[in-house]
Design a protein around this motif. Sequence first.
Motif, PDB file in Angstrom:
ATOM      1  N   ILE A 173     -69.081 -37.263  17.175  1.00  0.00           N
ATOM      2  CA  ILE A 173     -70.547 -37.260  16.762  1.00  0.00           C
ATOM      3  C   ILE A 173     -70.766 -37.229  15.421  1.00  0.00           C
ATOM      4  CG2 ILE A 173     -72.645 -36.229  17.004  1.00  0.00           C
ATOM      5  CD1 ILE A 173     -71.875 -35.158  19.959  1.00  0.00           C
ATOM      6  N   VAL A 174     -71.200 -38.404  14.799  1.00  0.00           N
ATOM      7  CA  VAL A 174     -71.381 -38.149  13.447  1.00  0.00           C
ATOM      8  C   VAL A 174     -72.909 -38.277  13.016  1.00  0.00           C
ATOM      9  CG1 VAL A 174     -71.357 -39.639  11.310  1.00  0.00           C
ATOM     10  CG2 VAL A 174     -69.496 -39.672  12.906  1.00  0.00           C
ATOM     11  N   LYS A 175     -73.490 -37.121  12.290  1.00  0.00           N
ATOM     12  CA  LYS A 175     -74.889 -37.152  12.015  1.00  0.00           C
ATOM     13  C   LYS A 175     -74.898 -37.796  10.568  1.00  0.00           C
ATOM     14  CE  LYS A 175     -78.308 -33.602  10.798  1.00  0.00           C
ATOM     15  NZ  LYS A 175     -78.784 -32.248  10.660  1.00  0.00           N
ATOM     16  N   HIS A 176     -76.095 -38.755  10.697  1.00  0.00           N
ATOM     17  CA  HIS A 176     -76.226 -39.623   9.423  1.00  0.00           C
ATOM     18  C   HIS A 176     -77.496 -39.169   8.592  1.00  0.00           C
ATOM     19  CE1 HIS A 176     -73.726 -42.203  11.636  1.00  0.00           C
ATOM     20  NE2 HIS A 176     -74.117 -42.006  12.595  1.00  0.00           N
ATOM     21  N   ARG A 199     -71.728 -37.304   8.368  1.00  0.00           N
ATOM     22  CA  ARG A 199     -70.833 -36.265   8.484  1.00  0.00           C
ATOM     23  C   ARG A 199     -70.497 -35.959   9.879  1.00  0.00           C
ATOM     24  NH1 ARG A 199     -69.506 -32.168   5.042  1.00  0.00           N
ATOM     25  NH2 ARG A 199     -71.173 -33.090   3.687  1.00  0.00           N
ATOM     26  N   VAL A 200     -69.259 -35.793  10.006  1.00  0.00           N
ATOM     27  CA  VAL A 200     -68.785 -35.487  11.756  1.00  0.00           C
ATOM     28  C   VAL A 200     -69.225 -34.093  11.775  1.00  0.00           C
ATOM     29  CG1 VAL A 200     -66.657 -35.319  13.102  1.00  0.00           C
ATOM     30  CG2 VAL A 200     -66.769 -37.037  11.223  1.00  0.00           C
ATOM     31  N   GLN A 222     -65.276 -47.081   8.340  1.00  0.00           N
ATOM     32  CA  GLN A 222     -64.178 -46.061   8.270  1.00  0.00           C
ATOM     33  C   GLN A 222     -63.787 -45.814   9.634  1.00  0.00           C
ATOM     34  OE1 GLN A 222     -64.541 -42.637   5.992  1.00  0.00           O
ATOM     35  NE2 GLN A 222     -62.993 -41.578   7.154  1.00  0.00           N
ATOM     36  N   LYS A 223     -62.344 -46.142   9.965  1.00  0.00           N
ATOM     37  CA  LYS A 223     -61.922 -45.572  11.106  1.00  0.00           C
ATOM     38  C   LYS A 223     -61.907 -44.186  11.358  1.00  0.00           C
ATOM     39  CE  LYS A 223     -57.524 -45.926  13.731  1.00  0.00           C
ATOM     40  NZ  LYS A 223     -56.236 -46.246  13.744  1.00  0.00           N
ATOM     41  N   ILE A 224     -62.372 -43.944  12.571  1.00  0.00           N
ATOM     42  CA  ILE A 224     -62.746 -42.420  12.821  1.00  0.00           C
ATOM     43  C   ILE A 224     -61.942 -42.023  14.238  1.00  0.00           C
ATOM     44  CG2 ILE A 224     -65.173 -42.162  11.980  1.00  0.00           C
ATOM     45  CD1 ILE A 224     -66.210 -42.546  14.577  1.00  0.00           C
ATOM     46  N   ASP A 284     -66.028 -33.481   8.045  1.00  0.00           N
ATOM     47  CA  ASP A 284     -65.476 -34.729   7.337  1.00  0.00           C
ATOM     48  C   ASP A 284     -66.629 -35.526   6.979  1.00  0.00           C
ATOM     49  OD1 ASP A 284     -62.876 -33.931   7.390  1.00  0.00           O
ATOM     50  OD2 ASP A 284     -62.341 -35.811   8.689  1.00  0.00           O
ATOM     51  N   VAL A 285     -66.734 -36.012   5.704  1.00  0.00           N
ATOM     52  CA  VAL A 285     -67.787 -37.142   5.384  1.00  0.00           C
ATOM     53  C   VAL A 285     -67.233 -38.532   5.786  1.00  0.00           C
ATOM     54  CG1 VAL A 285     -69.173 -38.039   3.374  1.00  0.00           C
ATOM     55  CG2 VAL A 285     -68.969 -35.723   3.711  1.00  0.00           C
TER      56      VAL A 285
END
Length: 175
Positions: free
Chosen positions: A109-112, A93-94, A138-140, A132-133
């Motif tokens: 930053i993405v939390k996994h 999740r962003v 996936q292109k971010i 966003d999930v």
Amino acid sequence: MQSKSLALRTGILAAAAASLVACSTTPLPPQRPLPSSIPAVPPTPPKPPPPAPAAFVRPASGPTLARFDGKNNKGLDIAGSLGDPVVASADGRVVYVGSELRGYGNMVIVKHNDTFLTAYAHAQNIVVKEKDVVRQGQKIAEMGSSGTDRVKLHFEVRKQGVAVDPEPYLSGQLR
């Protein structure tokens, strides 16, 4: 005549029984041991399981410009061209999109999970927003040069908030 037939039958049965008894009570010859000059064939070891897939994938395809050293570089710097895609290294999740952190330019930053975060810095364009999930691959964002002197992606893996060397996670050595 019946008595001759019965006697013949009884004789055949007796002979068959005697031969069965003889066959089952005859001991087998002893087995010879293998000569010591012939090596025993070791059993085939089981095949190791296939390697586990990497927990994280490389977020950009370019060559590595600089590696993690823990002091001056807290991640990987990956070369590329302006606008090249930057992809999520793993599902998550962003949790941050912005440019407030000095030296990182435009960053995602993405939390996994409760253990891992990944950071993607110096983007030209960010195509996700906070909350966003995202899915692995996936292109971010698009590669850029915000906050730096050249087009590149600065990529970090943080384990419980501490920057760690991303390469063992990208290769599947660590999960």
